[in-house]
Design a protein around this motif. Sequence first.
Motif, PDB file in Angstrom:
ATOM      1  N   ILE A   1      20.123 -18.150   1.249  1.00  0.00           N
ATOM      2  CA  ILE A   1      18.786 -18.146   0.639  1.00  0.00           C
ATOM      3  C   ILE A   1      18.866 -18.696  -0.782  1.00  0.00           C
ATOM      4  CG2 ILE A   1      16.915 -16.645  -0.210  1.00  0.00           C
ATOM      5  CD1 ILE A   1      17.582 -14.781   2.203  1.00  0.00           C
ATOM      6  N   THR A   2      19.875 -18.239  -1.534  1.00  0.00           N
ATOM      7  CA  THR A   2      20.048 -18.680  -2.919  1.00  0.00           C
ATOM      8  C   THR A   2      20.309 -20.187  -2.985  1.00  0.00           C
ATOM      9  OG1 THR A   2      20.966 -16.501  -3.477  1.00  0.00           O
ATOM     10  CG2 THR A   2      21.375 -18.310  -5.029  1.00  0.00           C
ATOM     11  N   GLN A   3      21.217 -20.670  -2.091  1.00  0.00           N
ATOM     12  CA  GLN A   3      21.545 -22.104  -2.060  1.00  0.00           C
ATOM     13  C   GLN A   3      20.301 -22.930  -1.745  1.00  0.00           C
ATOM     14  OE1 GLN A   3      24.708 -22.480   0.794  1.00  0.00           O
ATOM     15  NE2 GLN A   3      26.259 -21.574  -0.568  1.00  0.00           N
ATOM     16  N   ALA A   4      19.500 -22.467  -0.767  1.00  0.00           N
ATOM     17  CA  ALA A   4      18.295 -23.189  -0.378  1.00  0.00           C
ATOM     18  C   ALA A   4      17.299 -23.248  -1.527  1.00  0.00           C
ATOM     19  CB  ALA A   4      17.658 -22.523   0.842  1.00  0.00           C
ATOM     20  N   GLN A   5      17.132 -22.132  -2.262  1.00  0.00           N
ATOM     21  CA  GLN A   5      16.186 -22.103  -3.374  1.00  0.00           C
ATOM     22  C   GLN A   5      16.632 -23.047  -4.492  1.00  0.00           C
ATOM     23  OE1 GLN A   5      16.146 -17.908  -4.258  1.00  0.00           O
ATOM     24  NE2 GLN A   5      14.493 -17.455  -2.763  1.00  0.00           N
TER      25      GLN A   5
ATOM     26  N   GLN B   1      12.812 -35.278   2.507  1.00  0.00           N
ATOM     27  CA  GLN B   1      13.527 -34.738   3.673  1.00  0.00           C
ATOM     28  C   GLN B   1      14.417 -33.550   3.285  1.00  0.00           C
ATOM     29  OE1 GLN B   1      15.588 -38.197   5.136  1.00  0.00           O
ATOM     30  NE2 GLN B   1      13.782 -39.013   6.211  1.00  0.00           N
ATOM     31  N   ARG B   2      15.089 -33.641   2.126  1.00  0.00           N
ATOM     32  CA  ARG B   2      15.960 -32.556   1.660  1.00  0.00           C
ATOM     33  C   ARG B   2      15.151 -31.305   1.325  1.00  0.00           C
ATOM     34  NH1 ARG B   2      19.563 -35.127  -2.973  1.00  0.00           N
ATOM     35  NH2 ARG B   2      20.163 -32.911  -3.232  1.00  0.00           N
ATOM     36  N   ILE B   3      13.950 -31.485   0.741  1.00  0.00           N
ATOM     37  CA  ILE B   3      13.069 -30.344   0.404  1.00  0.00           C
ATOM     38  C   ILE B   3      12.648 -29.614   1.678  1.00  0.00           C
ATOM     39  CG2 ILE B   3      10.728 -29.756  -0.423  1.00  0.00           C
ATOM     40  CD1 ILE B   3      11.183 -31.938  -2.610  1.00  0.00           C
ATOM     41  N   THR B   4      12.271 -30.399   2.693  1.00  0.00           N
ATOM     42  CA  THR B   4      11.861 -29.802   3.969  1.00  0.00           C
ATOM     43  C   THR B   4      13.008 -28.995   4.563  1.00  0.00           C
ATOM     44  OG1 THR B   4      10.372 -31.643   4.351  1.00  0.00           O
ATOM     45  CG2 THR B   4      10.930 -30.295   6.258  1.00  0.00           C
ATOM     46  N   ALA B   5      14.216 -29.574   4.542  1.00  0.00           N
ATOM     47  CA  ALA B   5      15.389 -28.897   5.104  1.00  0.00           C
ATOM     48  C   ALA B   5      15.695 -27.613   4.330  1.00  0.00           C
ATOM     49  CB  ALA B   5      16.595 -29.838   5.067  1.00  0.00           C
ATOM     50  N   ALA B   6      15.557 -27.641   2.968  1.00  0.00           N
ATOM     51  CA  ALA B   6      15.838 -26.464   2.135  1.00  0.00           C
ATOM     52  C   ALA B   6      14.825 -25.346   2.424  1.00  0.00           C
ATOM     53  CB  ALA B   6      15.790 -26.863   0.664  1.00  0.00           C
ATOM     54  N   LYS B   7      13.556 -25.699   2.581  1.00  0.00           N
ATOM     55  CA  LYS B   7      12.521 -24.698   2.913  1.00  0.00           C
ATOM     56  C   LYS B   7      12.815 -24.038   4.252  1.00  0.00           C
ATOM     57  CE  LYS B   7       8.649 -26.659   0.267  1.00  0.00           C
ATOM     58  NZ  LYS B   7       7.332 -27.324   0.339  1.00  0.00           N
ATOM     59  N   ASN B   8      13.187 -24.840   5.250  1.00  0.00           N
ATOM     60  CA  ASN B   8      13.511 -24.284   6.570  1.00  0.00           C
ATOM     61  C   ASN B   8      14.712 -23.357   6.495  1.00  0.00           C
ATOM     62  OD1 ASN B   8      11.440 -25.692   7.830  1.00  0.00           O
ATOM     63  ND2 ASN B   8      12.743 -27.474   8.304  1.00  0.00           N
ATOM     64  N   LEU B   9      15.746 -23.763   5.705  1.00  0.00           N
ATOM     65  CA  LEU B   9      16.940 -22.922   5.565  1.00  0.00           C
ATOM     66  C   LEU B   9      16.579 -21.598   4.889  1.00  0.00           C
ATOM     67  CD1 LEU B   9      20.009 -22.549   5.754  1.00  0.00           C
ATOM     68  CD2 LEU B   9      20.231 -23.731   3.571  1.00  0.00           C
TER      69      LEU B   9
ATOM     70  N   SER C   1      17.049 -18.088   6.735  1.00  0.00           N
ATOM     71  CA  SER C   1      18.009 -17.149   6.128  1.00  0.00           C
ATOM     72  C   SER C   1      17.320 -15.846   5.753  1.00  0.00           C
ATOM     73  CB  SER C   1      18.656 -17.788   4.890  1.00  0.00           C
ATOM     74  OG  SER C   1      19.394 -18.933   5.261  1.00  0.00           O
ATOM     75  N   THR C   2      16.063 -15.907   5.252  1.00  0.00           N
ATOM     76  CA  THR C   2      15.297 -14.690   4.892  1.00  0.00           C
ATOM     77  C   THR C   2      15.067 -13.832   6.130  1.00  0.00           C
ATOM     78  OG1 THR C   2      14.188 -15.894   3.112  1.00  0.00           O
ATOM     79  CG2 THR C   2      13.155 -13.836   3.848  1.00  0.00           C
ATOM     80  N   LYS C   3      14.691 -14.485   7.222  1.00  0.00           N
ATOM     81  CA  LYS C   3      14.464 -13.764   8.478  1.00  0.00           C
ATOM     82  C   LYS C   3      15.769 -13.124   8.969  1.00  0.00           C
ATOM     83  CE  LYS C   3      12.707 -14.432  13.192  1.00  0.00           C
ATOM     84  NZ  LYS C   3      13.878 -13.889  13.863  1.00  0.00           N
ATOM     85  N   ARG C   4      16.868 -13.884   8.871  1.00  0.00           N
ATOM     86  CA  ARG C   4      18.172 -13.380   9.323  1.00  0.00           C
ATOM     87  C   ARG C   4      18.609 -12.184   8.499  1.00  0.00           C
ATOM     88  NH1 ARG C   4      21.459 -11.814  12.901  1.00  0.00           N
ATOM     89  NH2 ARG C   4      23.672 -12.058  12.428  1.00  0.00           N
ATOM     90  N   ALA C   5      18.350 -12.206   7.180  1.00  0.00           N
ATOM     91  CA  ALA C   5      18.739 -11.097   6.290  1.00  0.00           C
ATOM     92  C   ALA C   5      17.978  -9.827   6.647  1.00  0.00           C
ATOM     93  CB  ALA C   5      18.486 -11.480   4.831  1.00  0.00           C
ATOM     94  N   LYS C   6      16.670  -9.984   6.927  1.00  0.00           N
ATOM     95  CA  LYS C   6      15.864  -8.839   7.322  1.00  0.00           C
ATOM     96  C   LYS C   6      16.378  -8.225   8.618  1.00  0.00           C
ATOM     97  CE  LYS C   6      11.559 -10.218   5.011  1.00  0.00           C
ATOM     98  NZ  LYS C   6      10.151 -10.645   5.217  1.00  0.00           N
ATOM     99  N   ASP C   7      16.708  -9.111   9.597  1.00  0.00           N
ATOM    100  CA  ASP C   7      17.222  -8.619  10.906  1.00  0.00           C
ATOM    101  C   ASP C   7      18.529  -7.871  10.707  1.00  0.00           C
ATOM    102  OD1 ASP C   7      15.082  -9.757  12.167  1.00  0.00           O
ATOM    103  OD2 ASP C   7      16.143 -11.603  12.781  1.00  0.00           O
ATOM    104  N   ILE C   8      19.409  -8.363   9.851  1.00  0.00           N
ATOM    105  CA  ILE C   8      20.714  -7.719   9.631  1.00  0.00           C
ATOM    106  C   ILE C   8      20.527  -6.372   8.950  1.00  0.00           C
ATOM    107  CG2 ILE C   8      22.905  -7.896   8.367  1.00  0.00           C
ATOM    108  CD1 ILE C   8      22.714 -10.957   8.831  1.00  0.00           C
TER     109      ILE C   8
END
Length: 659
Positions: free
Chosen positions: A115-119, A463-471, A475-482
């Motif tokens: 999440i941090t890397q993507a932001q 394209q990189r901005i779109t990829a970072a937003k998706n990541l 990642s936020t969803k994955r953190a909540k699930d964990i």
Amino acid sequence: MLESLEQELQEFEKKQYKFSAEINSNKENIKVAKKTMDQIKINIADDKNALVLKEKELDKVGGLFQKLKEMDQKDTEALLKAQEKYQKISAGLLESEDGKNATLEQQLINAKQSITQAQTELKQCEMTLNHNRQQLNKKQKDMHSTENEYKKYNMDLEKKEKELKNLENELQKLNYKDGYSEDLKNQRNTLMAEIRPLREKVDQFESRYSQTRFEYRNPESNFNAKSVKGIVCKLINLKDKSAAYALEVAAGGKLYNVIVDTEVTSKKLLQYGQLQQRVTIIPLNRVSGKFMDQQTIALAEKLVGKENVQPALTLLDFPNEITPAITWIFGQIFVCKNMETAKKIAFHERIMKKCVTLEGDLFDPAGTLSGGAPAKSGSILLKLEELKEIQNELNKKEYLLKDVETALSNVAQTAEKYAVLKQKYDLLTYEIDMIRQSLQQTSYHKIKEEVDSLNATIKELTQRITAAKNLEKDSTKRAKDIEIQLKDAVNVRDKQLKEAENQLNVLKKKAEQSRKEWQNREQESETLELEIKELKKTIESGNEQLLQAEEKSNLFEQKGETLQQELEETKDKVKELQNSIKEQKNIINQQNKDIQGLITRKEDIIKQNKELELDIKKLNHEINDIKKCAADCKHKVLELTRKYEWIEQEKAYFGKEGI
């Protein structure tokens, strides 16, 4: 001599019987060898058919075996992975969404780091994107202000490129290759250089042997040159060069006669052809040579052997159209190996044909002979053979030169037009290159390159901005699930462990089943491979046996040919000896008849001699009586002379009339 001939005949007859027996035995051997070869071929064919069937079966079994083996390998690999997965889960390393094993705490840390890397990536890209967009707006304004200069150059470039395209089309329409005219000129020069020495050789030959040259002027307009066929010596080709001198002697002066189609052509040439030398002309419609009959040829070959005598015509090649003239010259002449052969044939009562030896000795059945040392200069026909090769090469080169000169003549105008267009094309190409260089040096062009670069960078950043937003989102969803799983970590672990254990058991059973099926097919495949190997060995052995049988058969056939040749030679020798014995017996019989005649004549002579001896005795007796009478008469005359003196005085008048 007869006795020795009969003994020799007996020996050769024994040889004949021996060779006949060996030939019959050899024929049986050939039959046996061929029968063996046929059986071997059948066996090889059967083995090959069996091999094809076994290979098909092996392909089928082997394919299934390979498939089972690959399946077993895959199942084994899957089992190992399942065991590894089970061990990791047992150790507290749970399976994550990406398939990797780690503790829930470590998975949560990894998700927050993502999440941090993507932001961070998102902020950096947005800052760079804003800066590039500002730069793009500025550069686009600058580009607009310098557009007029660029348009001017660009319009000029488009105009020149259009002109260049038109020139290219015109050059293509000419269908002319650059440098083609120069290539043709080089070819012409090369051919002329090659023709010059060939022409000199031909001229030197014809000047040295002027009788081989026939030159004339067309006696009339529209004269058909094909009606003049040429000089005999140049129209014939030798099949056997060793017979050249014999054929030259056989033809004599006719070798240099000129052949034409009709006597009309010959008259025109003689009257109006301005001939430089005297020539004899042969009109084809006025000569009719005859081929030698086959019976005469067969008789000559029988007398001296086929290899020692040949009709002159069989030693020559010539065009069909001049056959009447060539048969008229050579048709009734034999070429013989030596003088003895020529003499036998020329004066044989059933042949009586002219014969010429290879050395040039001529035997004429009319009774004349000619010969002696051959010409020091050698055979003119052999020299002409060499000249023909040179002439053929010369004709070929001259024909090529004519084609090249024709091509040069045809292409001259095109080449000139091509040169003009090519000069324009090269000049225009240079001008276009200069305009392009000028375009690249304009401010507009440089700014345009920068604008294009900025647009590409903006596209990449978007394209990189779109990829970072998706990541960031994932990642936020994955953190909540964990975090939820951490609250129920024990159950999650047990659930994954149970699933891994079930998967492990299933894969174990599947791997055991795959290995069992693979091992069952392995033995069947090995058995087929062994059978195929044995069949290949059998076929290889059969091929070797077949090769040996063929070699044996070939040896028998060669032996048969040798024996047959020896048998034929022996038969010929037997026949020759039989003829010799027959001739010898005929000679002996004739001699006996001659002896008997001589004996009879001797007896007649002896009888005649005895009669003559009696006549001689009678004549001797009569002579003696006459001598005695003469002596008495002489004595009586002497007495009368003594007695009568007047006799001596009147003796001179005795016997005269009127006294």
